[in-house]
Motif scaffolding. Structure first.
Motif, short mmCIF file in Angstrom:
data_model
loop_
_atom_site.label_atom_id
_atom_site.label_comp_id
_atom_site.label_asym_id
_atom_site.label_seq_id
_atom_site.Cartn_x
_atom_site.Cartn_y
_atom_site.Cartn_z
N ASP A 12 9.86 18.91 78.85
CA ASP A 12 10.23 18.49 80.20
C ASP A 12 8.99 17.98 80.91
OD1 ASP A 12 12.88 19.30 79.96
OD2 ASP A 12 12.39 21.35 80.54
N GLU A 13 9.19 16.92 81.68
CA GLU A 13 8.10 16.46 82.52
C GLU A 13 7.98 17.43 83.69
OE1 GLU A 13 9.18 12.39 83.37
OE2 GLU A 13 7.78 11.74 81.83
N VAL A 14 6.76 17.58 84.18
CA VAL A 14 6.50 18.47 85.31
C VAL A 14 6.42 17.61 86.56
CG1 VAL A 14 4.88 20.14 86.28
CG2 VAL A 14 5.24 20.05 83.81
N GLN A 15 7.04 18.10 87.64
CA GLN A 15 7.00 17.36 88.91
C GLN A 15 5.80 17.82 89.73
OE1 GLN A 15 10.94 17.91 90.71
NE2 GLN A 15 11.22 15.72 90.37
N TYR A 16 5.11 16.83 90.29
CA TYR A 16 3.96 17.09 91.15
C TYR A 16 4.15 16.34 92.46
CZ TYR A 16 1.47 18.91 87.11
OH TYR A 16 1.10 19.66 86.02
N ILE A 17 3.75 16.99 93.55
CA ILE A 17 3.68 16.31 94.83
C ILE A 17 2.27 15.74 94.93
CG2 ILE A 17 3.62 16.62 97.33
CD1 ILE A 17 5.85 18.60 97.08
N TYR A 32 5.44 25.48 93.01
CA TYR A 32 4.79 26.36 93.99
C TYR A 32 5.14 26.00 95.43
CZ TYR A 32 1.69 28.19 90.35
OH TYR A 32 1.19 28.80 89.25
N VAL A 33 5.67 24.80 95.63
CA VAL A 33 5.87 24.31 96.99
C VAL A 33 7.14 24.89 97.61
CG1 VAL A 33 6.18 22.26 98.42
CG2 VAL A 33 4.59 22.20 96.49
N ILE A 87 3.30 24.33 102.30
CA ILE A 87 3.46 25.77 102.22
C ILE A 87 3.65 26.13 100.75
CG2 ILE A 87 4.80 27.77 102.98
CD1 ILE A 87 3.34 26.26 105.27
N ILE A 88 2.74 26.96 100.25
CA ILE A 88 2.74 27.37 98.84
C ILE A 88 3.23 28.81 98.75
CG2 ILE A 88 1.25 27.79 96.83
CD1 ILE A 88 1.43 24.83 97.55
N ARG A 89 4.23 29.03 97.89
CA ARG A 89 4.71 30.40 97.65
C ARG A 89 4.21 30.81 96.27
NH1 ARG A 89 7.74 33.74 100.40
NH2 ARG A 89 8.53 32.10 101.74
N LEU A 90 3.45 31.89 96.25
CA LEU A 90 2.86 32.38 95.01
C LEU A 90 3.81 33.32 94.28
CD1 LEU A 90 -0.57 32.96 96.68
CD2 LEU A 90 0.03 31.07 95.16
N GLU A 91 3.44 33.67 93.06
CA GLU A 91 4.31 34.51 92.24
C GLU A 91 4.56 35.88 92.87
OE1 GLU A 91 2.12 34.11 88.68
OE2 GLU A 91 3.02 32.16 88.23
N ASP A 92 3.57 36.39 93.64
CA ASP A 92 3.77 37.69 94.29
C ASP A 92 4.52 37.54 95.63
OD1 ASP A 92 1.89 36.63 96.02
OD2 ASP A 92 0.37 38.15 95.64
N GLN A 93 5.05 36.33 95.86
CA GLN A 93 5.84 35.98 97.05
C GLN A 93 5.01 35.86 98.33
OE1 GLN A 93 9.07 34.82 96.86
NE2 GLN A 93 8.47 34.94 94.72
N SER A 94 3.68 35.99 98.23
CA SER A 94 2.86 35.73 99.41
C SER A 94 2.81 34.22 99.62
CB SER A 94 1.45 36.30 99.24
OG SER A 94 0.80 35.69 98.15
N ILE A 95 2.52 33.80 100.84
CA ILE A 95 2.47 32.36 101.11
C ILE A 95 1.15 31.98 101.77
CG2 ILE A 95 4.96 32.02 101.21
CD1 ILE A 95 4.83 32.04 104.20
N VAL A 96 0.77 30.73 101.55
CA VAL A 96 -0.43 30.16 102.15
C VAL A 96 -0.13 28.68 102.38
CG1 VAL A 96 -1.53 29.64 99.93
CG2 VAL A 96 -2.95 29.95 101.95
N LEU A 139 -4.77 7.71 87.53
CA LEU A 139 -5.13 9.08 87.16
C LEU A 139 -5.00 9.96 88.39
CD1 LEU A 139 -8.33 8.38 85.05
CD2 LEU A 139 -6.02 8.84 84.21
N ILE A 140 -4.50 11.17 88.19
CA ILE A 140 -4.29 12.10 89.29
C ILE A 140 -4.93 13.44 88.92
CG2 ILE A 140 -2.55 13.32 90.65
CD1 ILE A 140 -0.62 11.00 89.78
N SER A 141 -5.77 13.96 89.80
CA SER A 141 -6.37 15.27 89.60
C SER A 141 -5.32 16.33 89.93
CB SER A 141 -7.59 15.45 90.53
OG SER A 141 -8.57 14.49 90.23
N LEU A 142 -4.98 17.14 88.93
CA LEU A 142 -3.94 18.16 89.11
C LEU A 142 -4.59 19.48 89.49
CD1 LEU A 142 -1.78 17.20 86.01
CD2 LEU A 142 -1.57 16.39 88.37
N LEU A 143 -4.14 20.06 90.59
CA LEU A 143 -4.75 21.27 91.11
C LEU A 143 -4.22 22.52 90.43
CD1 LEU A 143 -4.76 20.45 94.92
CD2 LEU A 143 -6.60 20.15 93.26
N ASP A 144 -5.11 23.48 90.21
CA ASP A 144 -4.74 24.79 89.69
C ASP A 144 -4.57 25.70 90.91
OD1 ASP A 144 -4.61 27.37 88.66
OD2 ASP A 144 -6.09 26.98 87.10
N ILE A 145 -3.33 25.83 91.35
CA ILE A 145 -3.02 26.56 92.58
C ILE A 145 -3.52 28.00 92.51
CG2 ILE A 145 -1.17 27.36 94.11
CD1 ILE A 145 -1.65 24.27 94.04
N LYS A 146 -3.30 28.66 91.38
CA LYS A 146 -3.72 30.06 91.24
C LYS A 146 -5.22 30.20 91.42
CE LYS A 146 -0.07 31.43 88.07
NZ LYS A 146 0.22 31.86 86.71
#
Length: 155
Positions: A12-17, A32-33, A87-96, A139-146
């Motif tokens: 599957d292709e991955v979607q990026y904003i 994550y969005v 707004i990013i929702r992390l795996e532990d459900q916290s947001i930033v 080319l797009i720099s892909l961010l490592d959110i974690k």
């Protein structure tokens, strides 16, 4: 669109904003969005980390807002009509919230077209990069959110 077969598995292709910071484009994994909001009033928090610009009230929830420009040691933020908070929702459900100059579009990138940078990067900023994605000729720099957020939690 045709299915992509890779070792007899469908990839599957991955979607990026795609967001803009200065003249550069970065990709944020859409999984994550949680939301994208216009720039509301930001309340400053004394003695917070330098890359945090403050907090906002989002539907009754207090959300810390991080300036990605400050996080990546870029020039100071300039707020315009295009400025957004992702707004990013992390795996532990916290947001930033990530403060960005502009949200451009959503793109699909084949994971097999993502490469780790082979050139020498600044150690600190390199950890924020998940890879370089190829989309057409660009080319797009892909961010490592974690990595961006976890270092903040440790600090």
């Amino acid at each position: 669109m045709d299915e992509i077969l890779y070792n007899n598995d469908v990839v599957d292709e991955v979607q990026y904003i795609i967001v803009k910071l200065g003249d550069e484009q970065y990709g944020v994994d859409i999984s994550y969005v949680d939301n994208i909001v216009r720039l509301p009033r930001i309340t400053r928090v004394p003695k917070s980390q330098p890359h945090y610009v403050g907090v906002i009230n989002l539907r009754g929830e207090v959300v810390p807002i991080m300036s990605l420009r400050k996080r990546f040691n870029l020039e100071t933020d300039e707020y315009t009509n295009a400025t957004r908070i992702i707004i990013i929702r992390l795996e532990d459900q916290s947001i930033v919230g990530f403060l960005v100059d502009e949200v451009r579009e959503v793109v699909n990138i084949d994971p097999r077209k993502v490469e780790k940078p082979t050139f020498k990067l600044d150690e600190k900023n390199a950890s924020y990069l998940a890879g370089i994605g190829k989309k057409g000729e660009g080319l797009i720099s892909l961010l490592d959110i974690k990595a961006i957020v976890e270092e903040v939690k440790k600090a």
